[in-house]
Scaffold this active site. Structure first.
Site: not given
Ligand code: GRF
Length: 197
Positions: A15, A94, A113
């Site tokens: 997202s 991740m 983050h």
């Molecule tokens: C987000 O909350 C970001 O802060 C963390 O992982 C999540 C990723 O969400 N690092 P998305 O895949 O961008 O929806």
């Protein structure tokens, strides 16, 4: 002025990548996504990229859980370099970034983050904030260094923790802010580059 060439790395639904891509499509960001790379073959972020007509590559991570196998990270570097990427955007990626990527793109990798760093680094930071009884949390965009969620902070947004919050409601409230601040930060980097011309 040429558009800033982005390479996006993500492991999840993407997202934050979508927020950046939509800002580009609205003409609010003088950037282009050259490619999106994921360490998860089924990650939503890859399908999202393909839907935008953006090149999407899966890189098999190898045998470690918290980082890419060095050969896999070398492959990521090669893909990014060959695509002419200038800024690496971690969007729900991740794994820890290790030497091959840091050496090739040092100072040109940013991450988002879901906490007000330095509070609550690591996994599921919104759950950590709830468990700690924090009344406020938020999100942070920062340059990536060899630590976990360390590195110079570029921007932060505050988010209240409300009575009755579940991990899901709190994370959703944080993500609203993430989707605003991440494109804004990239816009700032574009503007800074122009200043240096
Ligand atoms: C987000 O909350 C970001 O802060 C963390 O992982 C999540 C990723 O969400 N690092 P998305 O895949 O961008 O929806």
């Amino acid at each position: 002025m040429e558009k800033l060439r982005l390479g996006v790395l993500g492991s999840g639904k993407g997202s934050n990548y979508r927020a950046i891509q939509e800002a580009i499509l609205r003409g609010e960001l003088e950037a282009e996504t050259r490619l999106v790379i994921s360490d998860v073959e089924t990650a939503g972020i890859l399908g999202l990229a393909r839907g935008y007509g953006v090149r999407a590559e899966y890189v098999a991570p190898g045998r470690y859980r918290t980082k890419l196998e060095p050969e896999a990270e070398e492959r990521v570097v090669k893909l990014l370099s060959e695509a002419g990427v200038e800024l690496v955007v971690l969007a729900g990626y991740m794994r820890l970034v290790k030497e091959p990527l840091l050496e090739a793109f040092g100072g040109r990798i940013i991450n988002i983050h879901p906490s007000l760093l330095p509070a609550f680094p690591g996994l599921e930071a919104w759950k950590q904030a709830l468990a700690a009884g924090a009344v406020e949390t938020g999100c942070t965009v920062h340059y990536v260094d060899r630590g976990m969620d360390t590195g110079p902070i570029i921007a932060q947004r505050r988010v209240p923790v409300l009575a009755g919050d579940t991990p899901e409601t709190l994370h959703a409230r944080i993500q609203v802010q993430e989707h605003e601040v991440y494109p804004e930060v990239v816009r700032g980097i574009v503007a800074g580059r122009r200043g240096n011309d």
